[in-house]
Each structure stands twice: as C-alpha cells, then as structure tokens.
Design a protein around this motif. Structure first.
Motif, PDB file in Angstrom:
ATOM      1  N   ALA A  71     -21.762 101.856  67.063  1.00 49.49           N
ATOM      2  CA  ALA A  71     -20.688 101.111  66.421  1.00 49.49           C
ATOM      3  C   ALA A  71     -21.097  99.654  66.299  1.00 49.49           C
ATOM      4  O   ALA A  71     -21.899  99.168  67.102  1.00 49.49           O
ATOM      5  N   PHE A  72     -20.530  98.961  65.305  1.00 49.29           N
ATOM      6  CA  PHE A  72     -20.931  97.579  65.026  1.00 49.29           C
ATOM      7  C   PHE A  72     -20.844  96.704  66.273  1.00 49.29           C
ATOM      8  O   PHE A  72     -21.800  96.011  66.625  1.00 49.29           O
ATOM      9  N   HIS A  73     -19.696  96.758  66.971  1.00 53.21           N
ATOM     10  CA  HIS A  73     -19.483  95.852  68.107  1.00 53.21           C
ATOM     11  C   HIS A  73     -20.335  96.217  69.323  1.00 53.21           C
ATOM     12  O   HIS A  73     -20.408  95.438  70.276  1.00 53.21           O
ATOM     13  N   ARG A  74     -21.009  97.373  69.290  1.00 52.68           N
ATOM     14  CA  ARG A  74     -21.852  97.764  70.428  1.00 52.68           C
ATOM     15  C   ARG A  74     -23.337  97.588  70.137  1.00 52.68           C
ATOM     16  O   ARG A  74     -24.172  97.869  70.990  1.00 52.68           O
ATOM     17  N   SER A  75     -23.676  97.156  68.935  1.00 54.18           N
ATOM     18  CA  SER A  75     -25.085  96.994  68.576  1.00 54.18           C
ATOM     19  C   SER A  75     -25.425  95.515  68.357  1.00 54.18           C
ATOM     20  O   SER A  75     -25.032  94.927  67.349  1.00 54.18           O
ATOM     21  N   PRO A  76     -26.166  94.899  69.288  1.00 46.48           N
ATOM     22  CA  PRO A  76     -26.559  93.495  69.090  1.00 46.48           C
ATOM     23  C   PRO A  76     -27.304  93.288  67.774  1.00 46.48           C
ATOM     24  O   PRO A  76     -27.153  92.256  67.124  1.00 46.48           O
ATOM     25  N   ASN A  77     -28.109  94.292  67.356  1.00 48.71           N
ATOM     26  CA  ASN A  77     -28.878  94.140  66.112  1.00 48.71           C
ATOM     27  C   ASN A  77     -27.971  94.092  64.885  1.00 48.71           C
ATOM     28  O   ASN A  77     -28.205  93.301  63.969  1.00 48.71           O
ATOM     29  N   ARG A  78     -26.935  94.939  64.867  1.00 48.21           N
ATOM     30  CA  ARG A  78     -26.023  94.920  63.720  1.00 48.21           C
ATOM     31  C   ARG A  78     -25.220  93.620  63.698  1.00 48.21           C
ATOM     32  O   ARG A  78     -25.016  93.027  62.634  1.00 48.21           O
ATOM     33  N   ILE A  79     -24.782  93.162  64.880  1.00 47.50           N
ATOM     34  CA  ILE A  79     -23.988  91.921  64.949  1.00 47.50           C
ATOM     35  C   ILE A  79     -24.812  90.740  64.436  1.00 47.50           C
ATOM     36  O   ILE A  79     -24.372  89.977  63.575  1.00 47.50           O
ATOM     37  N   ILE A  80     -26.030  90.613  64.952  1.00 51.12           N
ATOM     38  CA  ILE A  80     -26.839  89.434  64.606  1.00 51.12           C
ATOM     39  C   ILE A  80     -27.315  89.498  63.152  1.00 51.12           C
ATOM     40  O   ILE A  80     -27.397  88.476  62.471  1.00 51.12           O
ATOM     41  N   ALA A  81     -27.616  90.701  62.650  1.00 49.85           N
ATOM     42  CA  ALA A  81     -28.031  90.842  61.246  1.00 49.85           C
ATOM     43  C   ALA A  81     -26.884  90.428  60.325  1.00 49.85           C
ATOM     44  O   ALA A  81     -27.094  89.706  59.343  1.00 49.85           O
ATOM     45  N   PHE A  82     -25.684  90.864  60.635  1.00 49.07           N
ATOM     46  CA  PHE A  82     -24.519  90.540  59.812  1.00 49.07           C
ATOM     47  C   PHE A  82     -24.213  89.036  59.872  1.00 49.07           C
ATOM     48  O   PHE A  82     -23.971  88.400  58.853  1.00 49.07           O
TER      49      PHE A  82
END
Lengths: 158, 163
Positions: free
Chosen positions: B11-22
């Motif tokens: 999930a978005f809030h559990r993935s540091p990579n998705r958070i920082i990429a966004f």
C-alpha cells in the motif's frame, strides 16, 4: 539510522574522488582508490543489513583518517622546516572527508553494538525522515568540501 | 513486517519508495513549471547571468526545466504504480543525480560557471539539491522494499462484496 553509515561513506568517497582530480599521480592514485572503495562500500551498506564487512571497513576508515590527518599536518610541518609540500588538495576537503569517515566509523560501531536487538516495527515515514536528514547533511558537507578543490574553486553561488 | 522485506501489493503509505517517488515527482514537476518564469532571455542550453535563479537560489535554463519535468513525471508515474516500479525509478534517478552531482562540478569549474559547457546552468545550490536528492533516492531504493520486484509484487487486494 540504518542508512546513515552508507550515506556518510558515499559522501566521503565523492570528496576523495573529486579532490583527486587535477593532482599529481602520487596523490591522485591513492585518493581515487580510497574514494572508489568508500563509494562502493557505501552503496553496499545501503543495500545490506547489517553493514557488509564491518571489521575491514573499520580498518579502512582508520587508515583513511590517518591519511587525512597526515595530509593536513604535512604542509605546515614541512614549511616549519624550510621545505614546501603542496598536495594540490585544500585542507577543507580532507576535513570534510575525515568528518564523514569518522561519522561512518561511529555509526558502524553503534550498529554492531545494537546487532543483537530485534528490529522495530516498520515505520516508512520515520525511515524517510532519517534518510532525508542524513542526505541533507552529507550533501552540504560534500558540496562545500568539493567547492574548495580545483574543480570547484571558481564556482559561484549564483 | 520490516520495511526492507518483501511486501506484496504494498500500500502507498507502507512503501517508502512509493511515498518518496510521489513526493519528489510532484516537487520536480512543480519546480520544472515554476522555472519557466525565470528563464526570460536565457539560452536554451547554456548558462544565464545569475538572474535566472528560482527564488534567487537555484539557477535554471529551459533545458534544465524540461529535465525536471521529465524526471518528475517519471517519478510520479512510478510512485502511482507499485513499490517495485517506484524502487526502480528511485534507483535510476538517484544514480543519474549522483553522476550529475559529480560531473556538475566539472561543468561549472570553467569561468565560474559562465562557460557554454555549463549546458544546464548549474550553480552551488543546484549541486547541493542534486546530491541530496541522489542520496535520498538511492538510500530509499537500496534500503527499503528490498524484496519488491515485478515478479513478487501482487496488486493491492480489492475489497469484495458478498450478496
């Protein structure tokens, strides 16, 4: 905090590689070699938990610090005895790299001391805030250290 | 589950990579658009005179703005996808920025950065920003969501309705 040793080692590697440019081969080869090793170990330390090869890394960091101190003290000491030694690398580059090497060594030691503890709960935001703080500090120290070298000596803020 | 382990369908809030990429994607798209307000009279791929600095800090030219827009778009798209795609994008952009962080010093060395070789119109604050971005993106790509690959990652579970 898990990413800090790797980031500090990459910063030290970049300073050593950048300050090696434009120096004599006797200075260039050891500095470039040291910089490349720090950069590679830093990337490996980011990719692995716990940090890879902690004992050889500690020895390498110790040697890098000794080389830095000698390089800092050699020119003024030689001048006091009437001779001139110019390594072609400004003291601020050795200071910046030494600071980051020292931080790397301390953080590796801290991680080894905590090795037996069970990892905490997953906290992505905490991971990102920690990495962002370390990245900002390393970027400022690295850029300011490189700005004083031959490749950055004439740079202006804007 | 530790954040450096396989986490299928992250999930978005559990993935540091998705958070920082966004986050970085959004910031770089914004900076890319904003930069066009500061490039009046600046060569497309050459240095400016210092007046082309966003908020008086980060020098840009049209090519630099386009690069920001493309990098921002790539990070946004990857961040909206899976942890694996975000991790790949963060690693690639991080490595490119690290390279630029080093090569940038050689581009800005002649004539205090006013030589035509400085084709991205870089200055010291640009170097600091590029290096900090590189380190954070690389640290996240290498240190978080380590098991997330296209082969291992499954789509996020959908809620099902039962009649």
């Amino acid at each position: 905090m898990r990413t800090w040793p790797g980031l500090a080692a990459i910063g030290a590697g970049l300073i050593h590689l950048g300050s090696a440019a434009g120096t004599s081969p006797a200075v260039l080869v050891p500095l470039a070699l040291l910089g490349a090793l720090e950069l590679l170990w830093g990337v490996a330390a980011l990719a692995r938990t716990p940090v890879p090869a902690p004992v050889p890394a500690a020895v390498g960091i110790g040697l890098a610090l000794v080389v830095g101190v000698v390089a800092l003290l050699l020119p003024p000491s030689a001048a006091r005895h009437g001779s001139m030694v110019d390594l072609g690398v400004p003291p601020s580059a050795f200071l910046g790299a030494g600071l980051l090497d020292l931080a790397t060594g301390m953080l590796v030691a801290l991680q080894l001391l905590r090795a037996g503890r069970t990892p905490g709960e997953s906290r992505p935001v905490r991971f990102l805030l920690g990495a962002a703080a370390a990245a900002a500090v390393v970027a400022v120290v690295t850029t300011q250290s490189l700005a004083a070298t031959s490749v950055g000596g004439t740079m202006q803020m804007h | 589950m530790p954040i450096n382990q396989i986490n299928p369908g992250t999930a978005f809030h559990r993935s540091p990579n998705r958070i920082i990429a966004f986050l970085f994607g959004g910031v770089y798209v914004l900076v890319g658009l904003l930069g066009f307000f500061w490039v009046n009279g600046v060569p497309f791929a050459g240095p400016g005179d210092g007046s082309n600095a966003i908020f008086g800090l980060f020098e840009v030219n049209p090519l630099h703005n386009i690069a920001h827009l493309l990098i921002g778009a790539a990070l946004l798209i990857a961040g909206a996808g899976t942890a694996a795609s975000a991790r790949a994008a963060n690693g690639t952009v991080g490595a490119l920025y690290l390279l630029l962080g080093v090569v940038g010093f050689f581009l800005t060395a002649p004539d205090g950065g006013r030589s035509p070789i400085n084709f991205l119109s870089l200055n010291v604050p640009d170097h600091i920003l590029h290096l900090a971005s590189a380190l954070l993106l690389l640290a996240t790509a290498l240190g978080a969501d380590r098991g997330a690959t296209r082969a291992t990652e499954q789509p996020e579970p959908q809620s099902t309705l039962h009649a």
